[in-house]
Design a protein around this motif. Sequence first.
Motif, PDB file in Angstrom:
ATOM      1  N   LYS A   1       0.832  -1.206   0.000  1.00 41.41           N
ATOM      2  CA  LYS A   1       0.000   0.000   0.000  1.00 41.41           C
ATOM      3  C   LYS A   1       0.871   1.263   0.000  1.00 41.41           C
ATOM      4  CE  LYS A   1      -2.576   2.345   3.340  1.00 41.41           C
ATOM      5  NZ  LYS A   1      -3.179   2.330   4.641  1.00 41.41           N
ATOM      6  N   ASP A   2       1.895   1.296   0.849  1.00 38.41           N
ATOM      7  CA  ASP A   2       2.782   2.460   0.918  1.00 38.41           C
ATOM      8  C   ASP A   2       3.493   2.709  -0.411  1.00 38.41           C
ATOM      9  OD1 ASP A   2       2.105   2.939   3.536  1.00 38.41           O
ATOM     10  OD2 ASP A   2       3.925   2.048   4.380  1.00 38.41           O
ATOM     11  N   PHE A   3       3.975   1.648  -1.041  1.00 43.98           N
ATOM     12  CA  PHE A   3       4.686   1.785  -2.305  1.00 43.98           C
ATOM     13  C   PHE A   3       3.767   2.330  -3.399  1.00 43.98           C
ATOM     14  CE2 PHE A   3       6.470  -0.121  -6.278  1.00 43.98           C
ATOM     15  CZ  PHE A   3       7.675   0.576  -6.284  1.00 43.98           C
ATOM     16  N   ILE A   4       2.553   1.836  -3.458  1.00 45.18           N
ATOM     17  CA  ILE A   4       1.587   2.302  -4.464  1.00 45.18           C
ATOM     18  C   ILE A   4       1.225   3.768  -4.230  1.00 45.18           C
ATOM     19  CG2 ILE A   4      -0.786   2.014  -5.308  1.00 45.18           C
ATOM     20  CD1 ILE A   4      -0.359  -1.039  -4.800  1.00 45.18           C
ATOM     21  N   ILE A   5       1.039   4.160  -2.972  1.00 46.49           N
ATOM     22  CA  ILE A   5       0.734   5.569  -2.649  1.00 46.49           C
ATOM     23  C   ILE A   5       1.891   6.473  -3.070  1.00 46.49           C
ATOM     24  CG2 ILE A   5       0.418   7.203  -0.742  1.00 46.49           C
ATOM     25  CD1 ILE A   5      -1.279   4.985   0.625  1.00 46.49           C
ATOM     26  N   ILE A   6       3.109   6.043  -2.822  1.00 45.36           N
ATOM     27  CA  ILE A   6       4.283   6.841  -3.220  1.00 45.36           C
ATOM     28  C   ILE A   6       4.363   6.955  -4.737  1.00 45.36           C
ATOM     29  CG2 ILE A   6       6.812   6.901  -3.229  1.00 45.36           C
ATOM     30  CD1 ILE A   6       6.651   5.595  -0.401  1.00 45.36           C
ATOM     31  N   LEU A   7       4.107   5.860  -5.448  1.00 47.81           N
ATOM     32  CA  LEU A   7       4.133   5.908  -6.914  1.00 47.81           C
ATOM     33  C   LEU A   7       3.082   6.873  -7.452  1.00 47.81           C
ATOM     34  CD1 LEU A   7       4.618   2.192  -8.047  1.00 47.81           C
ATOM     35  CD2 LEU A   7       6.341   3.976  -7.785  1.00 47.81           C
ATOM     36  N   LEU A   8       1.875   6.813  -6.925  1.00 45.39           N
ATOM     37  CA  LEU A   8       0.806   7.713  -7.382  1.00 45.39           C
ATOM     38  C   LEU A   8       1.121   9.161  -7.029  1.00 45.39           C
ATOM     39  CD1 LEU A   8      -2.350   5.580  -6.540  1.00 45.39           C
ATOM     40  CD2 LEU A   8      -1.409   6.086  -8.810  1.00 45.39           C
ATOM     41  N   THR A   9       1.680   9.380  -5.855  1.00 46.71           N
ATOM     42  CA  THR A   9       2.080  10.738  -5.460  1.00 46.71           C
ATOM     43  C   THR A   9       3.131  11.274  -6.416  1.00 46.71           C
ATOM     44  OG1 THR A   9       1.602  10.231  -3.141  1.00 46.71           O
ATOM     45  CG2 THR A   9       3.004  12.141  -3.585  1.00 46.71           C
ATOM     46  N   ASN A  10       4.112  10.465  -6.732  1.00 45.55           N
ATOM     47  CA  ASN A  10       5.164  10.889  -7.659  1.00 45.55           C
ATOM     48  C   ASN A  10       4.598  11.169  -9.050  1.00 45.55           C
ATOM     49  OD1 ASN A  10       8.032  11.394  -7.902  1.00 45.55           O
ATOM     50  ND2 ASN A  10       8.080   9.644  -9.285  1.00 45.55           N
ATOM     51  N   LEU A  11       3.686  10.324  -9.499  1.00 48.44           N
ATOM     52  CA  LEU A  11       3.044  10.519 -10.800  1.00 48.44           C
ATOM     53  C   LEU A  11       2.332  11.872 -10.860  1.00 48.44           C
ATOM     54  CD1 LEU A  11       2.193   9.014 -13.528  1.00 48.44           C
ATOM     55  CD2 LEU A  11       0.060   8.575 -12.331  1.00 48.44           C
ATOM     56  N   PHE A  12       1.531  12.167  -9.849  1.00 47.85           N
ATOM     57  CA  PHE A  12       0.785  13.418  -9.850  1.00 47.85           C
ATOM     58  C   PHE A  12       1.669  14.629  -9.552  1.00 47.85           C
ATOM     59  CE2 PHE A  12      -2.771  10.411  -9.226  1.00 47.85           C
ATOM     60  CZ  PHE A  12      -3.458  10.744 -10.382  1.00 47.85           C
ATOM     61  N   LEU A  13       2.737  14.437  -8.791  1.00 47.86           N
ATOM     62  CA  LEU A  13       3.690  15.512  -8.537  1.00 47.86           C
ATOM     63  C   LEU A  13       4.326  15.964  -9.855  1.00 47.86           C
ATOM     64  CD1 LEU A  13       5.230  17.091  -6.262  1.00 47.86           C
ATOM     65  CD2 LEU A  13       6.918  15.268  -6.358  1.00 47.86           C
TER      66      LEU A  13
ATOM     67  N   GLY B   1       9.115  26.275  -7.137  1.00 45.01           N
ATOM     68  CA  GLY B   1      10.375  25.580  -7.388  1.00 45.01           C
ATOM     69  C   GLY B   1      11.031  25.090  -6.114  1.00 45.01           C
ATOM     70  N   PHE B   2      10.901  25.874  -5.056  1.00 44.74           N
ATOM     71  CA  PHE B   2      11.440  25.478  -3.755  1.00 44.74           C
ATOM     72  C   PHE B   2      10.728  24.217  -3.256  1.00 44.74           C
ATOM     73  CE2 PHE B   2      12.752  25.977   0.656  1.00 44.74           C
ATOM     74  CZ  PHE B   2      14.032  26.490   0.508  1.00 44.74           C
ATOM     75  N   GLY B   3       9.405  24.219  -3.347  1.00 43.63           N
ATOM     76  CA  GLY B   3       8.627  23.035  -2.964  1.00 43.63           C
ATOM     77  C   GLY B   3       8.927  21.840  -3.854  1.00 43.63           C
ATOM     78  N   TRP B   4       9.116  22.116  -5.149  1.00 48.38           N
ATOM     79  CA  TRP B   4       9.464  21.060  -6.105  1.00 48.38           C
ATOM     80  C   TRP B   4      10.785  20.405  -5.724  1.00 48.38           C
ATOM     81  CZ3 TRP B   4       7.944  17.964  -9.871  1.00 48.38           C
ATOM     82  CH2 TRP B   4       8.856  17.475 -10.789  1.00 48.38           C
ATOM     83  N   GLY B   5      11.775  21.214  -5.417  1.00 46.41           N
ATOM     84  CA  GLY B   5      13.085  20.686  -5.041  1.00 46.41           C
ATOM     85  C   GLY B   5      13.034  19.848  -3.780  1.00 46.41           C
ATOM     86  N   ILE B   6      12.305  20.326  -2.785  1.00 47.43           N
ATOM     87  CA  ILE B   6      12.194  19.587  -1.528  1.00 47.43           C
ATOM     88  C   ILE B   6      11.421  18.280  -1.734  1.00 47.43           C
ATOM     89  CG2 ILE B   6      11.168  19.601   0.785  1.00 47.43           C
ATOM     90  CD1 ILE B   6      11.687  22.636   0.824  1.00 47.43           C
ATOM     91  N   SER B   7      10.283  18.365  -2.406  1.00 44.09           N
ATOM     92  CA  SER B   7       9.430  17.177  -2.533  1.00 44.09           C
ATOM     93  C   SER B   7      10.061  16.113  -3.423  1.00 44.09           C
ATOM     94  CB  SER B   7       8.035  17.555  -3.025  1.00 44.09           C
ATOM     95  OG  SER B   7       8.088  18.246  -4.238  1.00 44.09           O
ATOM     96  N   THR B   8      10.687  16.501  -4.537  1.00 41.01           N
ATOM     97  CA  THR B   8      11.291  15.481  -5.404  1.00 41.01           C
ATOM     98  C   THR B   8      12.541  14.865  -4.778  1.00 41.01           C
ATOM     99  OG1 THR B   8      12.471  17.195  -6.650  1.00 41.01           O
ATOM    100  CG2 THR B   8      10.379  16.402  -7.562  1.00 41.01           C
ATOM    101  N   THR B   9      13.266  15.634  -4.005  1.00 36.93           N
ATOM    102  CA  THR B   9      14.431  15.080  -3.316  1.00 36.93           C
ATOM    103  C   THR B   9      13.991  14.117  -2.219  1.00 36.93           C
ATOM    104  OG1 THR B   9      15.730  17.068  -3.760  1.00 36.93           O
ATOM    105  CG2 THR B   9      16.486  15.661  -1.957  1.00 36.93           C
ATOM    106  N   SER B  10      13.011  14.532  -1.446  1.00 39.30           N
ATOM    107  CA  SER B  10      12.617  13.713  -0.300  1.00 39.30           C
ATOM    108  C   SER B  10      11.780  12.491  -0.687  1.00 39.30           C
ATOM    109  CB  SER B  10      11.887  14.563   0.740  1.00 39.30           C
ATOM    110  OG  SER B  10      10.766  15.191   0.178  1.00 39.30           O
ATOM    111  N   ILE B  11      10.996  12.571  -1.754  1.00 41.97           N
ATOM    112  CA  ILE B  11      10.199  11.391  -2.127  1.00 41.97           C
ATOM    113  C   ILE B  11      11.112  10.243  -2.569  1.00 41.97           C
ATOM    114  CG2 ILE B  11       9.738  11.939  -4.571  1.00 41.97           C
ATOM    115  CD1 ILE B  11       6.842  10.921  -4.048  1.00 41.97           C
ATOM    116  N   SER B  12      12.248  10.585  -3.127  1.00 41.51           N
ATOM    117  CA  SER B  12      13.200   9.541  -3.523  1.00 41.51           C
ATOM    118  C   SER B  12      13.750   8.803  -2.304  1.00 41.51           C
ATOM    119  CB  SER B  12      14.358  10.148  -4.313  1.00 41.51           C
ATOM    120  OG  SER B  12      13.880  10.748  -5.484  1.00 41.51           O
ATOM    121  N   THR B  13      13.997   9.533  -1.230  1.00 40.97           N
ATOM    122  CA  THR B  13      14.491   8.863  -0.027  1.00 40.97           C
ATOM    123  C   THR B  13      13.379   8.099   0.684  1.00 40.97           C
ATOM    124  OG1 THR B  13      14.160  10.827   1.347  1.00 40.97           O
ATOM    125  CG2 THR B  13      16.313  10.567   0.318  1.00 40.97           C
TER     126      THR B  13
END
Length: 168
Positions: free
Chosen positions: A14-26, A113-125
Motif C-alpha cells: 500500500k505504501d509503495f503504491i501511494i508513493i508511486l501515485l504521489t510521484n506521478l501526480f507531482l 520551485g522550492f517546494g518542487w526541489g524539496i518534494s522530489t528530493t525527499s520522495i526519492s528517499t
Amino acid sequence: MTDFRNVKTPLWTKDFIIILLTNLFLYFSFQLLLPTLPVYIQSLGGSDGIIGLVTGISTIAAIISRPLAGIFLDRIGKKGIFLTGLLIFIVAVLAYRWLPTVLLILIFRFIHGFGWGISTTSISTVVSDKIPRKRFGEGIGYFSLTGRKSSHGCCSSNWLIYYKYVLI
C-alpha cells in the motif's frame, strides 16, 4: 522445512503504491504548467525576457532547496520534510489561478520551485525506505517510470484545459 530464499518479498505494498501515485501526480502537475504558464504570462503583458525569468526561477529555487532538503531529511525526518515540500508545492500550484500580476507569479514560481526541489528530493528517499532490498532495482525502476509517464498525458491535457477554461 521451508526454503525462504525462494519466497518473493512483496514490492507492491500500500505504501509503495501511494508513493508511486504521489510521484506521478507531482510530476504531472509540474509539467502541466510548462507550456501554458508562458502563454498566461504573455496574456498579462509579460515580455519574452520576463517569461524566461519566470520559467527559470523555479529551477534556481530547486537548486537552492535540494541541498537544504538533504540536510533536513537526516536531521528532522524523511516523511515530515516530504510532506512539508509537498504542501509548499501544492499551495504554489493552486495559487497560480488567483495571481493577477507577473510579479506575484514570479514570487510564487520561486516558492513552487522550492517546494518542487524539496518534494522530489525527499520522495526519492522515502521510496527507498519502502522498497525491499532484494527488489530495490525493480522498485526504483517503477518509481522512476512514474515521473516519466506523467509527461505522456500531460501535453494534451494542458492544452485541453487551456482551451476550455482560458480561451472561452
